[in-house]
Design a protein around this motif. Structure first.
Motif, PDB file in Angstrom:
ATOM      1  N   UNK A  20       0.549  -1.129   0.017  1.00 43.08           N
ATOM      2  CA  UNK A  20      -0.051   0.142   0.128  1.00 43.08           C
ATOM      3  C   UNK A  20       0.770   1.198  -0.032  1.00 43.08           C
ATOM      4  N   UNK A  21       0.295   2.370  -0.381  1.00 40.60           N
ATOM      5  CA  UNK A  21       1.016   3.624  -0.650  1.00 40.60           C
ATOM      6  C   UNK A  21       0.265   4.484   0.451  1.00 40.60           C
ATOM      7  N   UNK A  22       1.269   4.926   1.490  1.00 39.71           N
ATOM      8  CA  UNK A  22       0.746   5.851   2.447  1.00 39.71           C
ATOM      9  C   UNK A  22       0.383   7.249   1.774  1.00 39.71           C
ATOM     10  N   UNK A  23       1.179   7.741   0.700  1.00 39.12           N
ATOM     11  CA  UNK A  23       0.978   9.084   0.380  1.00 39.12           C
ATOM     12  C   UNK A  23      -0.550   8.902  -0.630  1.00 39.12           C
ATOM     13  N   UNK A  24      -0.863   7.744  -1.264  1.00 40.24           N
ATOM     14  CA  UNK A  24      -2.122   7.566  -1.886  1.00 40.24           C
ATOM     15  C   UNK A  24      -3.407   7.555  -0.815  1.00 40.24           C
ATOM     16  N   UNK A  25      -2.952   6.793   0.094  1.00 38.14           N
ATOM     17  CA  UNK A  25      -4.242   6.701   1.128  1.00 38.14           C
ATOM     18  C   UNK A  25      -4.329   8.209   1.940  1.00 38.14           C
ATOM     19  N   UNK A  26      -3.271   8.829   1.944  1.00 41.79           N
ATOM     20  CA  UNK A  26      -3.369  10.314   2.765  1.00 41.79           C
ATOM     21  C   UNK A  26      -4.029  11.192   1.825  1.00 41.79           C
ATOM     22  N   UNK A  27      -3.656  11.268   0.392  1.00 36.62           N
ATOM     23  CA  UNK A  27      -4.465  12.081  -0.689  1.00 36.62           C
ATOM     24  C   UNK A  27      -5.830  11.558  -0.701  1.00 36.62           C
ATOM     25  N   UNK A  28      -6.238  10.298  -0.704  1.00 34.62           N
ATOM     26  CA  UNK A  28      -7.666   9.786  -0.556  1.00 34.62           C
ATOM     27  C   UNK A  28      -8.515  10.525   0.448  1.00 34.62           C
ATOM     28  N   UNK A  29      -7.846  10.272   1.718  1.00 33.90           N
ATOM     29  CA  UNK A  29      -8.667  10.670   2.787  1.00 33.90           C
ATOM     30  C   UNK A  29      -8.889  12.345   2.873  1.00 33.90           C
ATOM     31  N   UNK A  30      -7.522  13.114   2.512  1.00 29.75           N
ATOM     32  CA  UNK A  30      -7.769  14.574   2.158  1.00 29.75           C
ATOM     33  C   UNK A  30      -8.956  14.707   1.110  1.00 29.75           C
ATOM     34  N   UNK A  31      -8.745  14.220   0.104  1.00 24.17           N
ATOM     35  CA  UNK A  31      -9.756  14.331  -1.064  1.00 24.17           C
ATOM     36  C   UNK A  31     -11.186  14.195  -0.380  1.00 24.17           C
ATOM     37  N   UNK A  32     -11.474  13.053   0.017  1.00 17.87           N
ATOM     38  CA  UNK A  32     -12.762  12.698   0.836  1.00 17.87           C
ATOM     39  C   UNK A  32     -13.154  13.666   1.606  1.00 17.87           C
ATOM     40  N   UNK A  33     -12.311  14.287   2.893  1.00 16.77           N
ATOM     41  CA  UNK A  33     -12.833  15.508   3.504  1.00 16.77           C
ATOM     42  C   UNK A  33     -12.976  16.637   3.000  1.00 16.77           C
TER      43      UNK A  33
END
Length: 83
Positions: free
Chosen positions: A10-23
Motif C-alpha cells: 500500500x502507498x501511504x501517500x495515496x491513502x493520505x491523498x484519498x483521505x484528504x480528498x474525501x474530507x
C-alpha cells in the motif's frame, strides 16, 4: 493451501491523498449547501487555522479537524504540481 504468498503493498501517500480528498469534498459540499463560497472559506481556514471558517453543518468542522492543515496543503501542492 489457500494462502496468498504475495506481499500486500500500500502507498501511504495515496491513502493520505484519498483521505484528504474525501474530507475536502465533504466540507466543500457542506459549505456550498449553507450558501458560503467554499473555496474562500477553506482558504481562510488553511491560512488562519480558525475552525469557524468551516460550518458545522453535516459535521464538516469535525471532519476537517481529522487531518492536519499541513497535510492538506501538502496533498494540494502534490496534486497541483502533478507529483
Amino acid at each position: 493451501m489457500g494462502v496468498n504468498d504475495n506481499t500486500m503493498k500500500f502507498n501511504i501517500e495515496t491513502d493520505k491523498a484519498k483521505k484528504v480528498h474525501d474530507i475536502l469534498s465533504a466540507v466543500y459540499e457542506s459549505l456550498e449547501e449553507k450558501g458560503y463560497n467554499p473555496i474562500s472559506q477553506m482558504v481562510g481556514y488553511l491560512i488562519s487555522d480558525d475552525p469557524t471558517y468551516i460550518t458545522s453543518h453535516k459535521n464538516a468542522r469535525s471532519r476537517i479537524n481529522h487531518v492536519e492543515r499541513d497535510e492538506i496543503i501538502e496533498v494540494l501542492l502534490r496534486s497541483y504540481l502533478n507529483l
